[in-house]
Design a protein around this motif. Structure first.
Motif, short mmCIF file in Angstrom:
data_model
loop_
_atom_site.label_atom_id
_atom_site.label_comp_id
_atom_site.label_asym_id
_atom_site.label_seq_id
_atom_site.Cartn_x
_atom_site.Cartn_y
_atom_site.Cartn_z
N ARG A 197 62.19 151.06 17.08
CA ARG A 197 61.09 150.09 17.10
C ARG A 197 61.37 148.94 16.14
O ARG A 197 61.14 147.78 16.47
CB ARG A 197 59.78 150.80 16.75
CG ARG A 197 58.55 149.97 16.93
CD ARG A 197 57.24 150.73 16.75
NE ARG A 197 57.27 151.84 15.80
CZ ARG A 197 57.29 153.13 16.14
NH1 ARG A 197 57.28 153.49 17.41
NH2 ARG A 197 57.30 154.08 15.22
N ARG A 198 61.87 149.24 14.95
CA ARG A 198 62.16 148.20 13.97
C ARG A 198 63.19 147.20 14.49
O ARG A 198 63.10 146.00 14.24
CB ARG A 198 62.69 148.83 12.68
CG ARG A 198 63.09 147.79 11.64
CD ARG A 198 63.76 148.40 10.44
NE ARG A 198 62.84 149.28 9.74
CZ ARG A 198 63.23 150.35 9.05
NH1 ARG A 198 64.50 150.69 9.00
NH2 ARG A 198 62.35 151.10 8.42
N ASN A 199 64.18 147.68 15.23
CA ASN A 199 65.25 146.82 15.73
C ASN A 199 65.03 146.34 17.15
O ASN A 199 65.88 145.63 17.70
CB ASN A 199 66.58 147.57 15.63
CG ASN A 199 67.00 147.79 14.21
OD1 ASN A 199 67.39 146.85 13.53
ND2 ASN A 199 66.90 149.01 13.73
#
Length: 182
Positions: A97-99
């Protein structure tokens, strides 16, 4: 008699993310990490190469994190470029999700059925276990494991000769069982 099948990864999956250099959407990961320290803060990235142009992308694992709060095992494994750590991190939903990435498992897994001795049985009870959360359609697994076409597996489901407690038409990443009556 209950047969056990295992869905196993054979390599790291492709990363689906848009390349800023060539607009390709596939990246290869080799399990290489880059670690950068600035005083008491540390950054860790998993490196991925664009499948089309070879441009390097850094997938953030840790960003401006205090060194004392990082598990020592994680840091040691990143320094050693541990491919098992890369596989764990790619499957971590927080990292994905972060990337803003997705995984492409096409050609990166295999089905281990334990041999073809089960193909001639009248009633087949099978437990399918996933060694990693690989999204696969159970219909595809059953077709591959029983040497049937997908259309024939669909026909067996509609006739009631192939039953399971889970829905067999969608994608699954978790264990399930099924019974096939020929």
């Amino acid at each position: 008699m209950l047969n056990s099948w295992v869905v196993m990864p054979t390599c790291l999956p492709l990363v689906r993310r848009r390349c800023h250099a060539c607009a390709s959407e596939r990246f290869l990961t080799s399990g290489k990490f880059r670690v950068n320290a600035n005083h008491k803060l540390i950054d860790v990235w998993l490196l991925a190469l664009c499948a089309a142009c070879g441009e390097t992308a850094k997938l953030t694992v840790l960003e401006r994190t205090n060194v004392r709060s990082v598990r020592s095992g994680l840091l040691d494994r990143a320094h050693d470029n541990d491919p098992l750590l890369a596989a764990e991190l790619l499957q971590d939903p927080v990292v994905r999700r972060r990337n803003r990435i997705a995984l492409d498992w096409d050609g990166a897994w295999r089905l281990d059925t334990g041999g073809s001795g089960h193909l001639d049985r009248e009633v087949l009870d099978v437990s399918v276990r996933f060694a990693a959360p690989i999204p696969v359609r159970p219909v595809r697994l059953i077709a591959e494991g029983c040497a049937l076409s997908r259309a024939e597996v669909g026909r067996l489901i509609t006739e009631g000769n192939l039953v399971s407690a889970v829905r067999l038409n969608g994608r699954r990443t978790g264990d399930f069982t099924f019974t096939l009556k020929r």
